[in-house]
Design a protein around this motif. Structure first.
Motif, mmCIF file in Angstrom:
data_model
loop_
_atom_site.group_PDB
_atom_site.id
_atom_site.type_symbol
_atom_site.label_atom_id
_atom_site.label_comp_id
_atom_site.label_asym_id
_atom_site.label_seq_id
_atom_site.Cartn_x
_atom_site.Cartn_y
_atom_site.Cartn_z
ATOM 1 N N VAL A 152 13.268 25.564 -13.667
ATOM 2 C CA VAL A 152 14.286 25.918 -14.604
ATOM 3 C C VAL A 152 15.552 25.933 -14.334
ATOM 4 O O VAL A 152 16.668 25.532 -14.946
ATOM 5 C CB VAL A 152 13.859 27.335 -15.313
ATOM 6 C CG1 VAL A 152 14.830 27.639 -16.244
ATOM 7 C CG2 VAL A 152 12.580 27.255 -16.187
ATOM 8 N N VAL A 153 15.888 26.650 -12.933
ATOM 9 C CA VAL A 153 17.084 26.615 -12.477
ATOM 10 C C VAL A 153 17.800 25.055 -12.254
ATOM 11 O O VAL A 153 18.924 24.724 -12.472
ATOM 12 C CB VAL A 153 17.114 27.320 -11.007
ATOM 13 C CG1 VAL A 153 18.585 27.051 -10.241
ATOM 14 C CG2 VAL A 153 17.162 28.720 -11.077
ATOM 15 N N THR A 154 16.771 24.315 -11.572
ATOM 16 C CA THR A 154 17.179 22.912 -11.248
ATOM 17 C C THR A 154 17.743 22.166 -12.544
ATOM 18 O O THR A 154 18.490 21.549 -12.739
ATOM 19 C CB THR A 154 15.986 22.025 -10.924
ATOM 20 O OG1 THR A 154 15.483 23.057 -9.663
ATOM 21 C CG2 THR A 154 16.218 20.804 -10.127
ATOM 22 N N ALA A 155 16.992 22.536 -13.717
ATOM 23 C CA ALA A 155 17.286 21.788 -15.092
ATOM 24 C C ALA A 155 18.629 22.316 -15.737
ATOM 25 O O ALA A 155 19.381 21.613 -16.004
ATOM 26 C CB ALA A 155 16.266 22.261 -16.013
ATOM 27 N N LEU A 156 18.777 23.704 -15.399
ATOM 28 C CA LEU A 156 20.025 24.196 -15.685
ATOM 29 C C LEU A 156 21.308 23.601 -14.919
ATOM 30 O O LEU A 156 22.431 23.270 -15.528
ATOM 31 C CB LEU A 156 20.204 25.705 -15.598
ATOM 32 C CG LEU A 156 19.297 26.762 -16.489
ATOM 33 C CD1 LEU A 156 19.001 27.951 -15.842
ATOM 34 C CD2 LEU A 156 20.039 26.680 -17.998
ATOM 35 N N LEU A 157 21.160 23.514 -13.678
ATOM 36 C CA LEU A 157 22.122 22.741 -12.894
ATOM 37 C C LEU A 157 22.246 21.118 -13.299
ATOM 38 O O LEU A 157 23.297 20.823 -13.235
ATOM 39 C CB LEU A 157 21.638 22.709 -11.294
ATOM 40 C CG LEU A 157 21.710 24.243 -10.761
ATOM 41 C CD1 LEU A 157 21.519 24.509 -9.462
ATOM 42 C CD2 LEU A 157 23.184 24.945 -11.047
ATOM 43 N N ALA A 158 20.986 20.543 -13.651
ATOM 44 C CA ALA A 158 20.965 19.114 -14.198
ATOM 45 C C ALA A 158 22.223 19.119 -15.471
ATOM 46 O O ALA A 158 22.762 18.044 -15.544
ATOM 47 C CB ALA A 158 19.827 18.857 -14.313
ATOM 48 N N ARG A 169 23.739 11.916 -19.376
ATOM 49 C CA ARG A 169 24.275 12.942 -20.527
ATOM 50 C C ARG A 169 22.856 13.665 -21.015
ATOM 51 O O ARG A 169 21.981 13.285 -21.594
ATOM 52 C CB ARG A 169 24.853 12.307 -21.667
ATOM 53 C CG ARG A 169 25.456 13.263 -22.980
ATOM 54 C CD ARG A 169 26.193 12.678 -23.769
ATOM 55 N NE ARG A 169 26.660 13.487 -24.656
ATOM 56 C CZ ARG A 169 25.984 14.292 -25.847
ATOM 57 N NH1 ARG A 169 24.778 13.663 -26.057
ATOM 58 N NH2 ARG A 169 26.481 15.068 -26.599
ATOM 59 N N LEU A 170 22.793 14.975 -20.699
ATOM 60 C CA LEU A 170 21.768 15.676 -20.856
ATOM 61 C C LEU A 170 21.989 16.960 -21.857
ATOM 62 O O LEU A 170 23.015 17.515 -21.506
ATOM 63 C CB LEU A 170 21.217 16.558 -19.391
ATOM 64 C CG LEU A 170 20.831 15.419 -18.542
ATOM 65 C CD1 LEU A 170 20.606 16.226 -17.194
ATOM 66 C CD2 LEU A 170 19.716 14.515 -18.900
ATOM 67 N N ARG A 171 21.057 17.254 -22.735
ATOM 68 C CA ARG A 171 21.473 18.049 -23.751
ATOM 69 C C ARG A 171 20.287 19.145 -23.497
ATOM 70 O O ARG A 171 20.214 20.465 -23.688
ATOM 71 C CB ARG A 171 21.376 17.510 -25.205
ATOM 72 C CG ARG A 171 22.613 16.452 -25.426
ATOM 73 C CD ARG A 171 22.334 15.580 -26.615
ATOM 74 N NE ARG A 171 20.925 14.918 -26.232
ATOM 75 C CZ ARG A 171 20.295 14.260 -27.396
ATOM 76 N NH1 ARG A 171 20.641 14.575 -28.569
ATOM 77 N NH2 ARG A 171 19.059 13.853 -27.090
ATOM 78 N N HIS A 172 18.909 18.354 -23.513
ATOM 79 C CA HIS A 172 17.692 19.245 -23.552
ATOM 80 C C HIS A 172 16.984 19.039 -22.472
ATOM 81 O O HIS A 172 16.378 17.723 -22.291
ATOM 82 C CB HIS A 172 16.912 19.537 -24.830
ATOM 83 C CG HIS A 172 17.796 19.654 -26.031
ATOM 84 N ND1 HIS A 172 18.397 20.932 -26.502
ATOM 85 C CD2 HIS A 172 18.446 18.696 -27.231
ATOM 86 C CE1 HIS A 172 19.153 20.706 -27.485
ATOM 87 N NE2 HIS A 172 19.245 19.483 -27.761
ATOM 88 N N CYS A 173 16.326 20.072 -21.719
ATOM 89 C CA CYS A 173 15.260 19.780 -20.569
ATOM 90 C C CYS A 173 14.070 20.361 -20.899
ATOM 91 O O CYS A 173 14.009 21.460 -21.651
ATOM 92 C CB CYS A 173 15.685 20.122 -19.261
ATOM 93 S SG CYS A 173 17.279 19.367 -18.763
ATOM 94 N N LEU A 174 13.089 19.772 -20.521
ATOM 95 C CA LEU A 174 11.595 20.343 -20.547
ATOM 96 C C LEU A 174 11.049 20.751 -19.210
ATOM 97 O O LEU A 174 10.961 19.714 -18.424
ATOM 98 C CB LEU A 174 10.513 19.465 -21.550
ATOM 99 C CG LEU A 174 9.330 19.897 -21.625
ATOM 100 C CD1 LEU A 174 9.098 21.179 -22.474
ATOM 101 C CD2 LEU A 174 8.378 18.675 -21.885
ATOM 102 N N VAL A 175 10.669 21.853 -19.016
ATOM 103 C CA VAL A 175 9.693 22.173 -17.753
ATOM 104 C C VAL A 175 8.517 22.722 -18.287
ATOM 105 O O VAL A 175 8.135 23.500 -19.016
ATOM 106 C CB VAL A 175 10.492 23.258 -17.036
ATOM 107 C CG1 VAL A 175 9.624 23.770 -15.737
ATOM 108 C CG2 VAL A 175 11.832 22.966 -16.780
#
Length: 419
Positions: free
Chosen positions: A351-357, A389-395
């Motif tokens: 989740v941290v990695t996704a937030l930084l991405a 360009r990222l808006r939403h990530c799924l973990v």
């Protein structure tokens, strides 16, 4: 704590992060290592591990928790709790949240743990066997327990609001964040959430080997290869992450103007009994989490995978992802290949990695040696970071025993009330 009814529109924003990972002990050190494809996997050192079929692990090194904690607290805590306390302190500092200046009943903590305090218990049981019960530390009564990280963080920082611990192996790391969102919706202002695990002492190591899924590879760059046709198991590790999650209005009231992002969707499912003709529950968890975020699969820009590293489990996860997004329908990231599976600590770190991405518009690559198996039909990000360009990530995460969990992360944004 104010009695605010639970509502579905309370936003759970992330305002602080604390990371202790095998390839980085600060947020930016970890992120730099991930973008560079730098592994934290290395051989376990010491004669205790001689003769075992596996010797590689993701270890948090070069970091002394004794410099962060008072001697009295060191005497009563296992290594995993010391790591959790340090990560929680870093997360609060990152959020600029001085808990002494906030209402103690408006502050909560929810952690996940899968292995308990192995190292502490190993030492005390050795005393019992060799010297007698009178030499066993009284702190053994709780230092081994799954809930001790929640308790010690709560005590150290005066968090007297809701507290909980989730135990669902790796999936528990996402379940903890889902529970944090529920706590915020019920009226609590700020919650520390996430997970860490550490069980690399000899007793813990033998217990992990007994599961039969540990890679016997000897090369740190190729021992753990999720979604690769050479996959032969995973490399275990230690560490994880703690996040500060807040109600948006609570954060704004204390002067916070922006955030890392938002936990916008969450779902959990459980697999059917072995031998059942019903499908596994991971795809359903993904669909439910995406719907919970008010999105469709087309809105998801990247999936951070569970990465079992076991051929049949990798195939099942790939099938679930393809069933929701279509063949090669969404980029898939596997940063666990650089640190190992951290049990309850792995998903919060993802989740941290996704937030930084989301922050930097880069999808991190897998390990440099990983070659995607075309049979999985996944758009696995390898080689260099992929600008997007990222808006939403799924973990996504799965736990031994049938647990599945999925979290959608959206953002980042300024705290204006807009999504």
């Amino acid at each position: 704590m104010s009695a605010v009814p639970e509502t579905g529109d309370t936003r759970a924003i992330v305002t602080g992060i604390g990371v202790l990972a095998p390839n980085g002990c600060t947020v930016e050190d970890y992120w730099s290592a991930v973008l560079a494809g730098r592994t934290g996997i290395a051989p376990l050192r010491g004669e205790h591990y001689d003769g075992y079929p596996a010797r590689l692990a993701g270890q948090v090194t070069g970091y002394d928790t004794a410099e962060r904690l008072p001697p009295g607290l060191l005497q009563q805590t296992d290594r995993v709790t010391r790591l959790a306390l340090a990560a929680a302190e870093d997360a609060l500092a990152d959020a600029g949240a001085d808990t002494r200046q906030l209402s103690e009943y408006d502050l909560g903590v929810v952690t996940a743990n899968a292995t308990g305090g192995f190292e502490f218990t190993h030492v005390e049981i050795q005393k019992l066997w060799t010297r007698g019960p009178e030499y066993v530390s009284v702190y053994e009564s709780f230092a081994w327990f799954y809930a001790v990280n929640t308790g010690q963080i709560s005590i150290r920082h005066g968090l007297r609001g809701p507290g909980a611990v989730l135990v669902a192996e790796q999936a528990g790391g996402l379940d903890a964040l889902g529970q944090c969102r529920r706590v915020l919706r019920s009226g609590t202002g700020l919650v520390l959430g996430g997970g860490l695990d550490s069980a690399l002492d000899p007793w813990g190591w033998v217990s992990q080997l007994a599961g039969g899924r540990i890679s016997a590879g000897t090369d740190p760059s190729t021992a753990y290869l999720p979604f690769d046709d050479r996959a032969r198991g995973y490399v275990p590790g230690e560490g994880g992450a703690i996040l500060v999650l807040e109600r948006e209005e609570f954060a704004r009231a204390r002067g916070v103007s922006d955030s890392y992002g938002e936990i916008s969707g969450y779902a959990a499912t459980f697999d059917p009994a072995p031998g059942s003709r019903r499908p596994p529950g991971l795809a359903r968890a993904i669909r439910l989490a995406v719907a919970d975020a008010g999105l469709t699969p087309a809105d998801v820009d990247v999936v951070f995978a569970d990465c079992a590293g076991v051929p049949e489990l990798d195939a099942a996860e790939a099938e679930a992802i393809v069933s929701v997004f279509g063949p090669y329908g969404v980029p898939v990231a596997a940063p666990k290949a650089l640190v190992g599976r951290l049990y309850s600590g792995g998903p919060p770190l993802d989740v941290v990695t996704a937030l930084l991405a989301l922050r930097d518009s880069f999808i991190p690559p897998c390990g440099p040696a990983l070659r995607p198996d075309p049979r999985h039909r996944l758009d696995l990000v390898t080689g260099l970071p992929r600008h997007a360009r990222l808006r939403h990530c799924l973990v996504v995460a799965r736990g031994v025993g049938g647990f599945n969990a999925a979290v959608v992360i959206s953002g980042p944004n300024r705290l204006t009330g807009d999504t």
